[in-house]
Design an enzyme around this catalytic site. Sequence first.
Site, PDB file in Angstrom:
ATOM      1  CE1 TYR A   1     -74.073 -45.260 -20.514  1.00 22.38           C
ATOM      2  CE2 TYR A   1     -74.799 -44.281 -18.446  1.00 22.38           C
ATOM      3  CZ  TYR A   1     -74.863 -45.293 -19.384  1.00 22.38           C
ATOM      4  OH  TYR A   1     -75.742 -46.343 -19.188  1.00 22.38           O
TER       5      TYR A   1
ATOM      6  CE  LYS B   1     -77.913 -44.362 -21.046  1.00 25.19           C
ATOM      7  NZ  LYS B   1     -78.842 -45.181 -21.857  1.00 25.19           N
TER       8      LYS B   1
END
Length: 251
Positions: free
Chosen positions: A157, A161
């Site tokens: 993640y 991002k």
Amino acid sequence: MNLGFEGKVAIVTGAGSGIGAAISRRLAEEGAQVVVADINADAAERVADEIRAQGGLSHHFAVDVTDAAAVEKLIGTVVETCGGLHLAVNNAGVDGVRKATGDYPLDNWHKLLDVNLNSVFYCMKYEIGAMLAGGGGAIVNMSSVLGVVALPIACAYTAAKHGVVGLTKAAAIEYARFGIRINAVGPGWIETPLSSEHRDIASSRRMEALQPMGRRGTPEEVAALACFLLSEQASFITGSYHLVDGAYSAH
């Protein structure tokens, strides 16, 4: 504040709930014709119906944003059906398992990179083409506070991002002279269905204790910033990454 979206066509991915739904509603309130896109057809339809019930203009489509051909088809359909594309929010995203990097499952790594990063590239690739044909536009890519800081046991993640921020900056430089502005938004700990999936009462209290404001943010607070960045009131803002994190990253 009138953001001047009358006559504009907007698409929001991952719009069936949470931040995407809030952005879709805000865009419609400000006069845009909104295309609500989500992998969950029922969720997309529900949000579009809510917008229409409030007097707004909305369409809904089911799309898997990890399928580049499906994204290309969707953008083509939007241009054909609505007469163009002026605004886009690439918001679709998923969370992953909580494992240290050395133990992180390969299938989950690929899934998170596909949904949270590759899909942003696919969407921008075809949105930019439509916007160039129409004389310009504005795009907001949904990153995260984890686009600037890291969270242990969330390597995929965090990497995705961070990648969204870099992709945003590169594309913004490329298309600034063509009238297309591209920015990224980094929500912190926001009260959404996605965040609720991985939370119990104890972990929620621990997380809230880490927030300088003592609470989670709301989807509407993220929507306010995203819609401002899409508007002409942000006409000299491009290639930027804007946090909505209640000072979490300022520690």
